[in-house]
Structure formats: C-alpha cells, structure tokens
Design a protein around this motif. Structure first.
Motif, PDB file in Angstrom:
ATOM      1  N   PRO A  59       0.893  -1.208  -0.054  1.00  0.00           N
ATOM      2  CA  PRO A  59      -0.087  -0.060  -0.108  1.00  0.00           C
ATOM      3  C   PRO A  59       0.808   1.240   0.038  1.00  0.00           C
ATOM      4  CG  PRO A  59       0.274  -0.918   2.212  1.00  0.00           C
ATOM      5  CD  PRO A  59       0.806  -1.968   1.468  1.00  0.00           C
ATOM      6  N   SER A  60       2.046   1.228  -0.044  1.00  0.00           N
ATOM      7  CA  SER A  60       3.032   2.307   0.025  1.00  0.00           C
ATOM      8  C   SER A  60       3.786   2.800  -1.289  1.00  0.00           C
ATOM      9  CB  SER A  60       4.098   2.047   1.211  1.00  0.00           C
ATOM     10  OG  SER A  60       5.001   1.052   1.015  1.00  0.00           O
ATOM     11  N   ARG A  61       3.635   1.948  -2.174  1.00  0.00           N
ATOM     12  CA  ARG A  61       4.311   2.150  -3.675  1.00  0.00           C
ATOM     13  C   ARG A  61       3.302   2.259  -4.657  1.00  0.00           C
ATOM     14  NH1 ARG A  61       7.906   2.645  -0.166  1.00  0.00           N
ATOM     15  NH2 ARG A  61       9.801   1.880  -0.040  1.00  0.00           N
ATOM     16  N   VAL A  62       3.700   3.000  -5.767  1.00  0.00           N
ATOM     17  CA  VAL A  62       3.109   3.025  -6.934  1.00  0.00           C
ATOM     18  C   VAL A  62       3.993   2.319  -7.815  1.00  0.00           C
ATOM     19  CG1 VAL A  62       2.058   4.481  -8.730  1.00  0.00           C
ATOM     20  CG2 VAL A  62       1.560   5.005  -6.271  1.00  0.00           C
ATOM     21  N   VAL A  63       3.168   1.370  -8.500  1.00  0.00           N
ATOM     22  CA  VAL A  63       3.889   0.653  -9.953  1.00  0.00           C
ATOM     23  C   VAL A  63       2.823   1.043 -10.816  1.00  0.00           C
ATOM     24  CG1 VAL A  63       4.822  -1.440 -10.759  1.00  0.00           C
ATOM     25  CG2 VAL A  63       5.032  -0.960  -8.409  1.00  0.00           C
ATOM     26  N   HIS A  64       3.275   1.639 -11.942  1.00  0.00           N
ATOM     27  CA  HIS A  64       2.473   1.955 -13.050  1.00  0.00           C
ATOM     28  C   HIS A  64       3.311   2.246 -14.293  1.00  0.00           C
ATOM     29  CE1 HIS A  64      -1.476   3.873 -14.144  1.00  0.00           C
ATOM     30  NE2 HIS A  64      -0.803   4.453 -14.926  1.00  0.00           N
ATOM     31  N   SER A  65       2.523   1.545 -15.259  1.00  0.00           N
ATOM     32  CA  SER A  65       3.118   1.929 -16.740  1.00  0.00           C
ATOM     33  C   SER A  65       2.768   3.040 -17.299  1.00  0.00           C
ATOM     34  CB  SER A  65       2.203   0.787 -17.624  1.00  0.00           C
ATOM     35  OG  SER A  65       2.828   0.934 -18.824  1.00  0.00           O
ATOM     36  N   THR A  66       3.766   3.853 -17.653  1.00  0.00           N
ATOM     37  CA  THR A  66       3.611   5.207 -18.027  1.00  0.00           C
ATOM     38  C   THR A  66       3.922   5.599 -19.541  1.00  0.00           C
ATOM     39  OG1 THR A  66       6.240   5.375 -17.475  1.00  0.00           O
ATOM     40  CG2 THR A  66       4.387   6.128 -15.776  1.00  0.00           C
ATOM     41  N   SER A  67       4.460   4.367 -20.452  1.00  0.00           N
ATOM     42  CA  SER A  67       4.602   4.921 -21.877  1.00  0.00           C
ATOM     43  C   SER A  67       5.448   3.747 -22.409  1.00  0.00           C
ATOM     44  CB  SER A  67       5.725   6.005 -21.896  1.00  0.00           C
ATOM     45  OG  SER A  67       6.932   5.663 -21.449  1.00  0.00           O
ATOM     46  N   TRP A  68       5.162   3.488 -23.695  1.00  0.00           N
ATOM     47  CA  TRP A  68       5.823   2.640 -24.544  1.00  0.00           C
ATOM     48  C   TRP A  68       6.433   3.182 -25.647  1.00  0.00           C
ATOM     49  CZ3 TRP A  68       4.652   1.764 -29.629  1.00  0.00           C
ATOM     50  CH2 TRP A  68       3.431   2.443 -30.083  1.00  0.00           C
ATOM     51  N   ARG A  69       7.287   2.354 -26.186  1.00  0.00           N
ATOM     52  CA  ARG A  69       7.921   2.965 -27.387  1.00  0.00           C
ATOM     53  C   ARG A  69       8.563   1.864 -28.400  1.00  0.00           C
ATOM     54  NH1 ARG A  69      10.638   3.793 -23.217  1.00  0.00           N
ATOM     55  NH2 ARG A  69      12.839   3.348 -22.942  1.00  0.00           N
ATOM     56  N   CYS A  91       7.203   4.247  -7.757  1.00  0.00           N
ATOM     57  CA  CYS A  91       7.491   5.329  -6.822  1.00  0.00           C
ATOM     58  C   CYS A  91       6.687   5.293  -5.585  1.00  0.00           C
ATOM     59  CB  CYS A  91       7.030   6.492  -7.554  1.00  0.00           C
ATOM     60  SG  CYS A  91       7.386   8.305  -6.666  1.00  0.00           S
ATOM     61  N   PRO A  92       7.523   5.466  -4.441  1.00  0.00           N
ATOM     62  CA  PRO A  92       8.849   5.887  -4.346  1.00  0.00           C
ATOM     63  C   PRO A  92       9.910   4.622  -4.426  1.00  0.00           C
ATOM     64  CG  PRO A  92       8.232   5.801  -2.219  1.00  0.00           C
ATOM     65  CD  PRO A  92       6.947   5.601  -3.114  1.00  0.00           C
ATOM     66  N   ASP A  93      10.981   4.767  -4.943  1.00  0.00           N
ATOM     67  CA  ASP A  93      11.964   3.688  -4.858  1.00  0.00           C
ATOM     68  C   ASP A  93      12.053   2.762  -3.671  1.00  0.00           C
ATOM     69  OD1 ASP A  93      14.350   2.234  -5.461  1.00  0.00           O
ATOM     70  OD2 ASP A  93      15.441   3.800  -6.218  1.00  0.00           O
ATOM     71  N   PRO A  94      12.091   1.610  -3.747  1.00  0.00           N
ATOM     72  CA  PRO A  94      12.121   0.933  -2.722  1.00  0.00           C
ATOM     73  C   PRO A  94      13.349   0.649  -2.142  1.00  0.00           C
ATOM     74  CG  PRO A  94      11.636  -0.554  -4.485  1.00  0.00           C
ATOM     75  CD  PRO A  94      11.596   0.954  -5.134  1.00  0.00           C
ATOM     76  N   GLU A  95      14.571   1.298  -2.842  1.00  0.00           N
ATOM     77  CA  GLU A  95      15.914   1.307  -2.187  1.00  0.00           C
ATOM     78  C   GLU A  95      16.558   2.647  -2.387  1.00  0.00           C
ATOM     79  OE1 GLU A  95      18.528  -1.792  -3.803  1.00  0.00           O
ATOM     80  OE2 GLU A  95      16.807  -3.075  -3.994  1.00  0.00           O
ATOM     81  N   PRO A  96      16.039   3.553  -1.657  1.00  0.00           N
ATOM     82  CA  PRO A  96      16.411   5.091  -1.638  1.00  0.00           C
ATOM     83  C   PRO A  96      17.625   5.292  -1.404  1.00  0.00           C
ATOM     84  CG  PRO A  96      15.173   4.628   0.336  1.00  0.00           C
ATOM     85  CD  PRO A  96      15.113   3.374  -0.398  1.00  0.00           C
ATOM     86  N   PRO A 144      -7.730   8.243  -7.201  1.00  0.00           N
ATOM     87  CA  PRO A 144      -7.608   8.305  -5.782  1.00  0.00           C
ATOM     88  C   PRO A 144      -6.750   7.321  -5.150  1.00  0.00           C
ATOM     89  CG  PRO A 144      -9.898   8.302  -6.498  1.00  0.00           C
ATOM     90  CD  PRO A 144      -8.970   8.041  -7.763  1.00  0.00           C
ATOM     91  N   VAL A 145      -6.469   6.053  -5.747  1.00  0.00           N
ATOM     92  CA  VAL A 145      -5.813   5.308  -5.025  1.00  0.00           C
ATOM     93  C   VAL A 145      -4.073   5.766  -5.155  1.00  0.00           C
ATOM     94  CG1 VAL A 145      -4.815   2.657  -5.544  1.00  0.00           C
ATOM     95  CG2 VAL A 145      -7.467   3.271  -5.416  1.00  0.00           C
ATOM     96  N   VAL A 146      -3.883   6.233  -6.427  1.00  0.00           N
ATOM     97  CA  VAL A 146      -2.532   6.552  -6.576  1.00  0.00           C
ATOM     98  C   VAL A 146      -2.204   7.858  -5.816  1.00  0.00           C
ATOM     99  CG1 VAL A 146      -0.927   7.678  -8.191  1.00  0.00           C
ATOM    100  CG2 VAL A 146      -2.104   5.699  -8.896  1.00  0.00           C
ATOM    101  N   GLY A 147      -3.168   8.813  -5.688  1.00  0.00           N
ATOM    102  CA  GLY A 147      -3.110  10.156  -4.939  1.00  0.00           C
ATOM    103  C   GLY A 147      -2.825   9.838  -3.485  1.00  0.00           C
ATOM    104  N   ARG A 148      -3.827   8.894  -2.925  1.00  0.00           N
ATOM    105  CA  ARG A 148      -3.727   8.518  -1.518  1.00  0.00           C
ATOM    106  C   ARG A 148      -2.193   7.750  -1.191  1.00  0.00           C
ATOM    107  NH1 ARG A 148      -8.953   6.887  -2.126  1.00  0.00           N
ATOM    108  NH2 ARG A 148      -8.367   4.548  -2.255  1.00  0.00           N
ATOM    109  N   THR A 149      -1.769   6.938  -2.088  1.00  0.00           N
ATOM    110  CA  THR A 149      -0.418   6.266  -1.934  1.00  0.00           C
ATOM    111  C   THR A 149       0.679   7.324  -1.803  1.00  0.00           C
ATOM    112  OG1 THR A 149      -1.213   4.255  -3.104  1.00  0.00           O
ATOM    113  CG2 THR A 149       0.886   4.606  -2.970  1.00  0.00           C
ATOM    114  N   LEU A 150       0.679   8.337  -2.880  1.00  0.00           N
ATOM    115  CA  LEU A 150       1.886   9.377  -3.041  1.00  0.00           C
ATOM    116  C   LEU A 150       1.899  10.521  -1.998  1.00  0.00           C
ATOM    117  CD1 LEU A 150       1.755   9.499  -6.813  1.00  0.00           C
ATOM    118  CD2 LEU A 150       3.339   8.195  -5.504  1.00  0.00           C
ATOM    119  N   GLU A 151       0.524  10.512  -1.404  1.00  0.00           N
ATOM    120  CA  GLU A 151       0.433  11.511  -0.210  1.00  0.00           C
ATOM    121  C   GLU A 151       1.168  10.938   1.078  1.00  0.00           C
ATOM    122  OE1 GLU A 151      -0.716  14.777  -0.169  1.00  0.00           O
ATOM    123  OE2 GLU A 151      -0.902  14.459  -2.118  1.00  0.00           O
TER     124      GLU A 151
END
Length: 149
Positions: A40-50, A65-70, A117-124
């Motif tokens: 519940p503390s990290r976002v893993v999201h596909s952001t683009s393709w090429r 985000c955030p990196d699990p190994e800061p 909302p799920v991403v927003g709550r996680t990143l907050e």
C-alpha cells in the motif's frame, strides 16, 4: 524507480526486465523491484511505451515510486524535458533520451496524483514526492496544446 527530495528535485534508478514466459509485465516489474502486488506504500504504473525499430521490440516503461531502495546509487535529473514528435500525425520523437522517458513518467504520476484516488492516497504518504508532483502540471504527459490563432 523514482525519488524526490524536499527541494523538489528528482532522481531515478533504472532497471530493466524481460518478463518470464507467461509472466505479465506488471509482475516482472514488481519482481525486480521487490514490491508485492498488495504493497500500500508504492505505486507501480506503466507510463509509456515505445518501439525500437533496430531491435523490432516494444519497450514498456514503468514508474516505481517511491524507489524501494532510496540509498541505492541514483541519477539526478537537472531538467524535466518531455520529448515530443515533430508533427501531430508523427508523435514519435526523432530522438529520445532516458531522461525524457523519466520526465514523461513523472508527468504521468502528476496527472494520476490528481485523477486517481488510489495513486493519490499512496503518493500523499510521501510528502516530498507529493510536493514535487504537485509542482508539476496535472495535465496528461505529452498533451498537445491548441496553437491555433
């Protein structure tokens, strides 16, 4: 894998994975980043393709985000510049650098922070990240503006 500091500066760590046979890309990304699907503390999201024509491959880009190994070695971004195509019907940029892909991912997360909302709550949960994303335009990454007079 993205991280922002309290001054709003971004850094990242790049990782690449080819999914195992039968493994979904989401699962491959979580495997190499060490993140569980129910984290519940990290976002893993596909952001683009090429498409890489020289290899005949499609590359999916994910933001973690955030990196699990800061504490890991990171690359600092000086500017967040999104690569753009030269014409509306030619959206693929002639040249794209890794930093452009990262900038696009950050812009994508800024959009999601305000619309999902799920991403927003996680990143907050991460004040430095929420603040750095809040300083970005919430418009979709790569959105073209109307330039007609």
């Amino acid at each position: 894998m993205l991280l922002a500091d309290h001054e709003g500066s971004w850094s990242y760590r790049r990782a690449a994975v080819a999914p195992f046979t039968g493994e979904a890309p989401d699962d491959g990304v979580r495997r190499i980043s060490g993140i569980r699907a129910d984290d519940p503390s990290r976002v893993v999201h596909s952001t683009s393709w090429r498409y890489l024509p020289n290899l005949g491959q499609v590359v999916l880009t994910y933001a973690v985000c955030p990196d699990p190994e800061p504490e890991a070695t990171r690359i600092t971004l000086d500017d967040l510049i999104i690569a753009r195509g030269s014409a509306p019907a030619a959206p693929s940029p002639d040249q794209i650098e890794e930093a452009n892909v990262v900038a696009h991912a950050i812009q994508h997360l800024a959009f999601l922070q305000t619309t999902d909302p799920v991403v927003g709550r996680t990143l907050e949960q991460w004040p430095a990240i929420a603040m750095a994303l809040g300083a970005r335009s919430p418009f979709p990454a790569g959105e073209l503006t109307d330039v007609r007079a």
